[in-house]
Design a protein around this motif. Sequence first.
Motif, short mmCIF file in Angstrom:
data_model
loop_
_atom_site.label_atom_id
_atom_site.label_comp_id
_atom_site.label_asym_id
_atom_site.label_seq_id
_atom_site.Cartn_x
_atom_site.Cartn_y
_atom_site.Cartn_z
N THR A 33 55.32 34.44 40.66
CA THR A 33 53.91 34.53 40.28
C THR A 33 53.09 33.38 40.85
N PHE A 34 53.62 32.15 40.76
CA PHE A 34 52.84 30.96 41.10
C PHE A 34 53.32 30.20 42.34
N GLY A 35 54.41 30.64 42.97
CA GLY A 35 54.89 30.00 44.17
C GLY A 35 55.66 28.72 43.95
N GLU A 36 55.94 28.40 42.71
CA GLU A 36 56.67 27.18 42.33
C GLU A 36 57.13 27.32 40.89
N VAL A 37 58.07 26.46 40.48
CA VAL A 37 58.53 26.47 39.10
C VAL A 37 57.55 25.68 38.23
N PRO A 38 57.64 25.77 36.90
CA PRO A 38 56.74 24.98 36.06
C PRO A 38 56.82 23.49 36.41
N PRO A 39 55.74 22.74 36.19
CA PRO A 39 55.64 21.36 36.69
C PRO A 39 56.73 20.39 36.25
N PHE A 40 57.33 20.58 35.09
CA PHE A 40 58.35 19.65 34.63
C PHE A 40 59.78 20.12 34.95
N ASN A 41 59.92 21.35 35.45
CA ASN A 41 61.23 21.83 35.88
C ASN A 41 61.54 21.26 37.24
N SER A 42 62.83 21.08 37.51
CA SER A 42 63.23 20.58 38.82
C SER A 42 63.41 21.73 39.82
#
Length: 132
Positions: free
Chosen positions: A121-130
């Motif tokens: 959906t967003f092209g990246e994982v959530p900000p605090f996930n590695s």
Amino acid sequence: MEYIKLNNKLFWESIPPSSGIYFIYSLDDNGTPIESKRLLGTDKGGVLYIGKSNHLRERLRMLWRVLNPEYKTTAHTFGLKYNTYAILRKYFPQDKFAIKFEESKSPKELEKKHLENYLNTFGEVPPFNSSI
């Protein structure tokens, strides 16, 4: 399920001792998740972290300990990143953190599914996930 604030006195009683996944958010003063700008759009749901555990209550206790300066532990990715970078503490005050959880007998697979969905959906994982 509603958001459970980390600083809520009934927090521990709200978390089951079962396996599952959990989502961490930062809420505004109205109890609404703070939106997060992502690579391919805005996460209006404000997911900061998606995690898994075979024992939700114990895993979230680890998070609480990492966020609490009395304890000198680094046993949680979210808490370690949060404590390492002052800019994160500035924009995401600890007293605004809340979680939601989903019980599951297959937390690893469910976490992976949610992380892949977020990535797609967003092209990246959530900000605090590695990573996934």
